[in-house]
Write an enzyme that holds these catalytic residues in place. Structure first.
Site, PDB file in Angstrom:
ATOM      1  N   ASN A 122       0.867  -1.401  -0.052  1.00 11.27           N
ATOM      2  CA  ASN A 122      -0.038  -0.075   0.123  1.00 11.27           C
ATOM      3  C   ASN A 122       0.853   1.155  -0.028  1.00 11.27           C
ATOM      4  OD1 ASN A 122      -1.721   2.209   1.576  1.00 11.27           O
ATOM      5  ND2 ASN A 122      -3.025   0.784   0.923  1.00 11.27           N
ATOM      6  N   GLU A 146      -9.600  -1.728  -7.252  1.00 16.29           N
ATOM      7  CA  GLU A 146      -8.036  -1.110  -7.316  1.00 16.29           C
ATOM      8  C   GLU A 146      -6.965  -2.165  -7.625  1.00 16.29           C
ATOM      9  OE1 GLU A 146      -7.667   0.804  -3.655  1.00 16.29           O
ATOM     10  OE2 GLU A 146      -8.815   2.527  -4.372  1.00 16.29           O
ATOM     11  N   ASN A 180      -1.355   1.263   6.958  1.00 12.94           N
ATOM     12  CA  ASN A 180      -1.718   2.349   5.932  1.00 12.94           C
ATOM     13  C   ASN A 180      -0.302   3.163   5.319  1.00 12.94           C
ATOM     14  OD1 ASN A 180      -2.706   3.879   3.923  1.00 12.94           O
ATOM     15  ND2 ASN A 180      -4.650   3.366   4.489  1.00 12.94           N
ATOM     16  N   ASP A 234      -4.849   8.068   6.422  1.00 14.85           N
ATOM     17  CA  ASP A 234      -4.228   7.299   5.031  1.00 14.85           C
ATOM     18  C   ASP A 234      -2.568   7.729   5.164  1.00 14.85           C
ATOM     19  OD1 ASP A 234      -3.623   6.067   2.608  1.00 14.85           O
ATOM     20  OD2 ASP A 234      -5.780   6.790   2.016  1.00 14.85           O
TER      21      ASP A 234
END
Length: 305
Positions: A122, A146, A180, A234
Site C-alpha cells: 500500500n 483497485e 496504511n 491514510d
C-alpha cells in the site's frame, strides 16, 4: 490552477509559523478516480502520483501541465524514491513491491513472504540505510476496483522491511488491522504507522501509532500517537522539525512531535496522501479523491541525509 481560499484552521499559535496564511490551495489536476501516492522528483522538477482505479501514473510538470507518466501501471498505490533516485512503488495488481530502473524496466523486489503471496502493498518509505519499509493491507484484493479480487494468502496484514542488499523480507509489525501510511521521524528513531481498519469495520482503528526503532531495525512501543473519531488517517509525511502532516478526511492535520494537534489544512475532498516538494521542499502536494492540490507552507519536508 484553480485557487481555493479559507484553507486553515488554527488550534495552536505554533501552527501560524508552519503555514503561510496568505497562500491558497492550488488545484493542479482533476479527473482522477482515486488519486494516491504523490512523490516529488527534485532532479526533474516534477510530481508523479497514482490514479489507482484508472490504472495509471500521472505527472505534473510546472508550467507544462499534467501528462500520463505510465499507462497500464498495474494498479500502483504508494510511491517513493530510493537512495539512488529510482522510483519504488506498491503495486496492487502485482501484489508486489516494485522498482523502476533507470532504463524503465520493472524489478519485482518482493511479492511473497514465506512462500505466500503478499496481500496488496500500500504505502512505502525508504530509510537512509537503503532499506525499504512498506505496509500490506488487503485493499487491493477486496474487489476488482483497485486491483484483482482474490483471497489473502498471508495470515494477517503486516508491515514489512525489505533489504535490497540481501533480498531479505521480514515482518516488523504484525498487530495491525489495516496498516496504511508510514513515515520516519527526522532522526529515524521513530516510525509512525497508520491503521485504517475502520474503513471496513465501524469498530476498527482509526489512528497513527509511534514505534521506537532500534539500531538493528526492530520496533518497540507502538502507542497511539494520534486518533480520529470519524475519519481515517491514510498517508502522511514529516517535516524537518518533526511535525507529522497527516491526511485526515477532508483535510490535513498537523501534529507536533509530542502528538498535540496544532492545526488543519482544509481540503475540498477526502485526502489520501501527500508529500513535500518544490525547489525548497516547502510546497505540500496532496492527492484528494479526484483531484491533486498544492499549498506552500512555512517549513520544509524531511529528506534523508
Amino acid at each position: 490552477m484553480a485557487l481555493v481560499g479559507d484553507a486553515y484552521a488554527y488550534f495552536d499559535r505554533k501552527f501560524y509559523s508552519l503555514t503561510v496564511p496568505i497562500a491558497d490551495l492550488e488545484r493542479i489536476h482533476t479527473g482522477c478516480r482515486w488519486a494516491e501516492g504523490p512523490v516529488w522528483f527534485a532532479d526533474g522538477g516534477y510530481l508523479v502520483w497514482s490514479d489507482i482505479p484508472n490504472n495509471r501514473l500521472l505527472r505534473y510538470l510546472p508550467d507544462h501541465g499534467v501528462s500520463v507518466f505510465r499507462a497500464d501501471a498495474n494498479y500502483i498505490n504508494g510511491n517513493t524514491r530510493d537512495r539512488e533516485g529510482r522510483l519504488v512503488s506498491c503495486s496492487h495488481g502485482a501484489r508486489a513491491l516494485i522498482r523502476t530502473e533507470w532504463d524503465g524496466t520493472i524489478t519485482v523486489l518482493a511479492d511473497r513472504y514465506q512462500g505466500k503471496r503478499l496481500n496488496s502493498p500500500n504505502d512505502v518509505v525508504v530509510r537512509s540505510d537503503g532499506t525499504i519499509w512498506f505496509t500490506d493491507p488487503t485493499y487491493g484484493i477486496l474487489s476488482d476496483y483497485e486491483g484483482y479480487k482474490a483471497d489473502p494468502e498471508q495470515s494477517g496484514c503486516f508491515v514489512f522491511r525489505f533489504d535490497p542488499s540481501t533480498g531479505s523480507l521480514s515482518v516488523v509489525a504484525d498487530d495491525f488491522v489495516k496498516p496504511n501510511g508510514l513515515a520516519f521521524s527526522p532522526d529515524e528513531s521513530t516510525l509512525y504507522i497508520a491503521d485504517s481498519g475502520r474503513s471496513h469495520d465501524p469498530d476498527g482503528p482509526g489512528h497513527i501509532r509511534a514505534f521506537a526503532v532500534s539500531e538493528d531495525n526492530r520496533l518497540s512501543g507502538g502507542a497511539v500517537f494520534a486518533s480520529l473519531e470519524k475519519d481515517l488517517f491514510d498517508g502522511f509525511r514529516v517535516d524537518v522539525e518533526g511535525h507529522v502532516w497527516a491526511s485526515a478526511g477532508a483535510g490535513i492535520n498537523c501534529y507536533e512531535p509530542g502528538g498535540a494537534l496544532l492545526g488543519r489544512i482544509k481540503a475540498p475532498q477526502m485526502v489520501s496522501n501527500l508529500c513535500f516538494g518544490g525547489p525548497r521542499r516547502n510546497q505540500l502536494f496532496f492527492t484528494a479523491t479526484h483531484e491533486v492540490y498544492s499549498v506552500f507552507v512555512g517549513v520544509s519536508g524531511c529528506q534523508r541525509p
